[in-house]
Design a protein around this motif. Structure first.
Motif, mmCIF file in Angstrom:
data_model
loop_
_atom_site.group_PDB
_atom_site.id
_atom_site.type_symbol
_atom_site.label_atom_id
_atom_site.label_comp_id
_atom_site.label_asym_id
_atom_site.label_seq_id
_atom_site.Cartn_x
_atom_site.Cartn_y
_atom_site.Cartn_z
ATOM 1 N N LEU A 228 -31.654 161.224 38.872
ATOM 2 C CA LEU A 228 -31.500 159.777 38.819
ATOM 3 C C LEU A 228 -30.871 159.321 40.136
ATOM 4 O O LEU A 228 -29.930 159.944 40.620
ATOM 5 C CB LEU A 228 -30.582 159.427 37.645
ATOM 6 C CG LEU A 228 -30.671 158.032 37.052
ATOM 7 C CD1 LEU A 228 -32.080 157.717 36.625
ATOM 8 C CD2 LEU A 228 -29.732 157.933 35.867
ATOM 9 N N ALA B 149 -41.932 151.529 33.923
ATOM 10 C CA ALA B 149 -43.001 152.119 34.730
ATOM 11 C C ALA B 149 -42.672 153.582 34.970
ATOM 12 O O ALA B 149 -41.538 153.923 35.270
ATOM 13 C CB ALA B 149 -43.102 151.402 36.071
ATOM 14 N N SER C 61 -30.147 159.689 26.965
ATOM 15 C CA SER C 61 -31.567 159.483 27.284
ATOM 16 C C SER C 61 -31.680 158.283 28.208
ATOM 17 O O SER C 61 -30.726 157.521 28.379
ATOM 18 C CB SER C 61 -32.333 159.192 25.988
ATOM 19 O OG SER C 61 -31.837 157.991 25.427
ATOM 20 N N ALA D 79 -40.862 159.102 40.231
ATOM 21 C CA ALA D 79 -41.693 159.286 39.039
ATOM 22 C C ALA D 79 -41.446 158.210 38.001
ATOM 23 O O ALA D 79 -42.259 158.037 37.097
ATOM 24 C CB ALA D 79 -41.396 160.654 38.408
ATOM 25 N N ALA D 80 -40.317 157.462 38.054
ATOM 26 C CA ALA D 80 -40.044 156.507 36.974
ATOM 27 C C ALA D 80 -39.061 155.449 37.439
ATOM 28 O O ALA D 80 -38.131 155.743 38.195
ATOM 29 C CB ALA D 80 -39.449 157.239 35.776
ATOM 30 N N LEU D 81 -39.282 154.218 36.971
ATOM 31 C CA LEU D 81 -38.290 153.154 37.170
ATOM 32 C C LEU D 81 -37.451 153.127 35.903
ATOM 33 O O LEU D 81 -37.990 153.011 34.806
ATOM 34 C CB LEU D 81 -38.988 151.798 37.355
ATOM 35 C CG LEU D 81 -39.960 151.679 38.520
ATOM 36 C CD1 LEU D 81 -40.473 150.259 38.628
ATOM 37 C CD2 LEU D 81 -39.314 152.105 39.813
ATOM 38 N N ILE D 82 -36.142 153.271 36.069
ATOM 39 C CA ILE D 82 -35.272 153.407 34.902
ATOM 40 C C ILE D 82 -34.612 152.061 34.613
ATOM 41 O O ILE D 82 -34.027 151.435 35.507
ATOM 42 C CB ILE D 82 -34.186 154.468 35.165
ATOM 43 C CG1 ILE D 82 -34.842 155.810 35.529
ATOM 44 C CG2 ILE D 82 -33.271 154.629 33.976
ATOM 45 C CD1 ILE D 82 -35.642 156.445 34.446
ATOM 46 N N ASP D 83 -34.712 151.585 33.349
ATOM 47 C CA ASP D 83 -34.091 150.320 32.967
ATOM 48 C C ASP D 83 -32.747 150.536 32.285
ATOM 49 O O ASP D 83 -31.813 149.778 32.486
ATOM 50 C CB ASP D 83 -35.008 149.566 31.979
ATOM 51 C CG ASP D 83 -36.298 149.175 32.672
ATOM 52 O OD1 ASP D 83 -36.301 149.191 33.908
ATOM 53 O OD2 ASP D 83 -37.294 148.916 31.978
ATOM 54 N N ARG D 84 -32.678 151.536 31.417
ATOM 55 C CA ARG D 84 -31.458 151.727 30.643
ATOM 56 C C ARG D 84 -31.027 153.184 30.710
ATOM 57 O O ARG D 84 -31.878 154.080 30.600
ATOM 58 C CB ARG D 84 -31.727 151.363 29.173
ATOM 59 C CG ARG D 84 -31.083 150.066 28.707
ATOM 60 C CD ARG D 84 -31.613 149.714 27.327
ATOM 61 N NE ARG D 84 -31.175 150.733 26.367
ATOM 62 C CZ ARG D 84 -30.019 150.660 25.737
ATOM 63 N NH1 ARG D 84 -29.192 149.662 26.005
ATOM 64 N NH2 ARG D 84 -29.662 151.572 24.878
ATOM 65 N N ILE D 85 -29.720 153.404 30.825
ATOM 66 C CA ILE D 85 -29.185 154.770 30.765
ATOM 67 C C ILE D 85 -28.281 154.829 29.545
ATOM 68 O O ILE D 85 -27.314 154.075 29.444
ATOM 69 C CB ILE D 85 -28.356 155.103 32.025
ATOM 70 C CG1 ILE D 85 -29.177 154.920 33.291
ATOM 71 C CG2 ILE D 85 -27.785 156.494 31.940
ATOM 72 C CD1 ILE D 85 -28.375 155.140 34.550
ATOM 73 N N ASN D 86 -28.603 155.695 28.596
ATOM 74 C CA ASN D 86 -27.699 155.910 27.440
ATOM 75 C C ASN D 86 -27.043 157.268 27.668
ATOM 76 O O ASN D 86 -27.671 158.294 27.428
ATOM 77 C CB ASN D 86 -28.506 155.947 26.137
ATOM 78 C CG ASN D 86 -29.516 154.818 26.088
ATOM 79 O OD1 ASN D 86 -29.174 153.679 26.370
ATOM 80 N ND2 ASN D 86 -30.768 155.138 25.765
ATOM 81 N N TYR D 87 -25.831 157.268 28.197
ATOM 82 C CA TYR D 87 -25.197 158.536 28.584
ATOM 83 C C TYR D 87 -23.901 158.686 27.815
ATOM 84 O O TYR D 87 -22.955 157.928 28.028
ATOM 85 C CB TYR D 87 -24.923 158.532 30.092
ATOM 86 C CG TYR D 87 -24.293 159.797 30.619
ATOM 87 C CD1 TYR D 87 -23.008 159.811 31.139
ATOM 88 C CD2 TYR D 87 -25.006 160.997 30.602
ATOM 89 C CE1 TYR D 87 -22.442 160.971 31.638
ATOM 90 C CE2 TYR D 87 -24.445 162.159 31.095
ATOM 91 C CZ TYR D 87 -23.166 162.144 31.609
ATOM 92 O OH TYR D 87 -22.611 163.296 32.102
ATOM 93 N N THR E 71 -34.517 155.052 29.477
ATOM 94 C CA THR E 71 -35.786 154.388 29.178
ATOM 95 C C THR E 71 -36.207 153.596 30.411
ATOM 96 O O THR E 71 -35.362 153.198 31.214
ATOM 97 C CB THR E 71 -35.610 153.388 28.006
ATOM 98 O OG1 THR E 71 -34.574 152.474 28.378
ATOM 99 C CG2 THR E 71 -35.235 154.091 26.732
ATOM 100 N N ASP F 167 -27.240 165.053 26.848
ATOM 101 C CA ASP F 167 -26.099 164.125 26.943
ATOM 102 C C ASP F 167 -26.532 162.673 26.847
ATOM 103 O O ASP F 167 -25.729 161.783 27.068
ATOM 104 C CB ASP F 167 -25.368 164.343 28.279
ATOM 105 C CG ASP F 167 -24.364 165.479 28.143
ATOM 106 O OD1 ASP F 167 -24.283 166.056 27.032
ATOM 107 O OD2 ASP F 167 -23.691 165.816 29.131
ATOM 108 N N PHE G 159 -23.458 157.741 36.014
ATOM 109 C CA PHE G 159 -24.306 157.850 34.819
ATOM 110 C C PHE G 159 -23.629 157.115 33.672
ATOM 111 O O PHE G 159 -24.254 156.424 32.882
ATOM 112 C CB PHE G 159 -24.441 159.327 34.402
ATOM 113 C CG PHE G 159 -25.668 160.008 34.932
ATOM 114 C CD1 PHE G 159 -25.705 160.505 36.226
ATOM 115 C CD2 PHE G 159 -26.784 160.158 34.131
ATOM 116 C CE1 PHE G 159 -26.828 161.144 36.711
ATOM 117 C CE2 PHE G 159 -27.923 160.797 34.622
ATOM 118 C CZ PHE G 159 -27.940 161.297 35.909
#
Lengths: 92, 100
Positions: free
Chosen positions: B3, A14, A9, B86-94, A11, A7, B35
């Motif tokens: 998330l 870190a 992705s 496990a990850a720092l998320i900058d952008r969500i393309n949902y 990005t 549905d 999301f």
């Protein structure tokens, strides 16, 4: 394995090193009829699954640790297979 | 991996020696609407998690965290942790399909 649909992705700058071996995609787990079942999860994709494509994702960390060849990887969901869209059973 | 949004931090007074120097975050999992870009407050329903953090996430950051046995994998020794950032998320393309 779990049936899921791509549905989107995400990005980020870190992350754990084992995650930089692929794309992080948003997977929506599906039930047998192909409808959404539970919250979306993030999975590592190396197969280049397309948007809204149905895939099989792993639900267990041990298989992912082998696939990314990193026994310290915290990942659990990994896109293992792309499902052929002509499977008749699912309605979605 | 799920998330979530960092809504707080936790400091431990007395803890297992393996957790010395650990940083813990209070994380609220995102709902499907969030999301898609719905405002992050009011917070989504669901249990707030305490997540072990090595990436330096701050309040308001979106993170990808794993739960369960996999969360203890990144450590050399056995550490009593069951949620790991496990990850720092900058952008969500949902973009879910309309019919879902």
């Amino acid at each position: 394995m779990q049936l899921a649909r791509i549905d989107g992705s995400v990005t980020g700058t870190a992350c754990h090193p084992s995650m930089s071996q692929g794309r992080t995609v948003i997977c929506q787990p599906l039930d047998a009829d192909g409808f959404a079942d539970g919250p979306p999860v993030l999975a590592l994709d190396q197969l280049g699954a397309g948007l809204h494509q149905r895939v099989l994702i792993s639900a267990e960390g041990s298989v992912v640790r082998e696939l990314v060849r990193d026994e310290r990887s915290p990942l659990r969901n990994f896109v293992l297979a792309l499902v052929d869209p002509t499977v008749p059973a699912a309605t979605a | 991996m799920r998330l979530g949004q960092v809504i707080g931090k936790v400091t431990l007074g007395l803890a297992d020696p393996a957790l010395r120097g650990a940083r813990f975050l209070l994380v609220q999992p995102l709902s499907r609407e969030q999301f898609a870009g719905a405002p992050l407050s009011p917070l989504a329903k669901g249990a707030t998690q305490v997540v072990y953090d090595e990436l330096g996430a701050d309040l308001g950051h979106l993170i990808g965290y794993t739960e369960g046995a996999e969360a203890a994998a990144p450590f050399a020794t056995s550490v009593p942790v069951d949620a790991y950032n496990a990850a720092l998320i900058d952008r969500i393309n949902y973009t879910p399909p309309a019919a879902a």
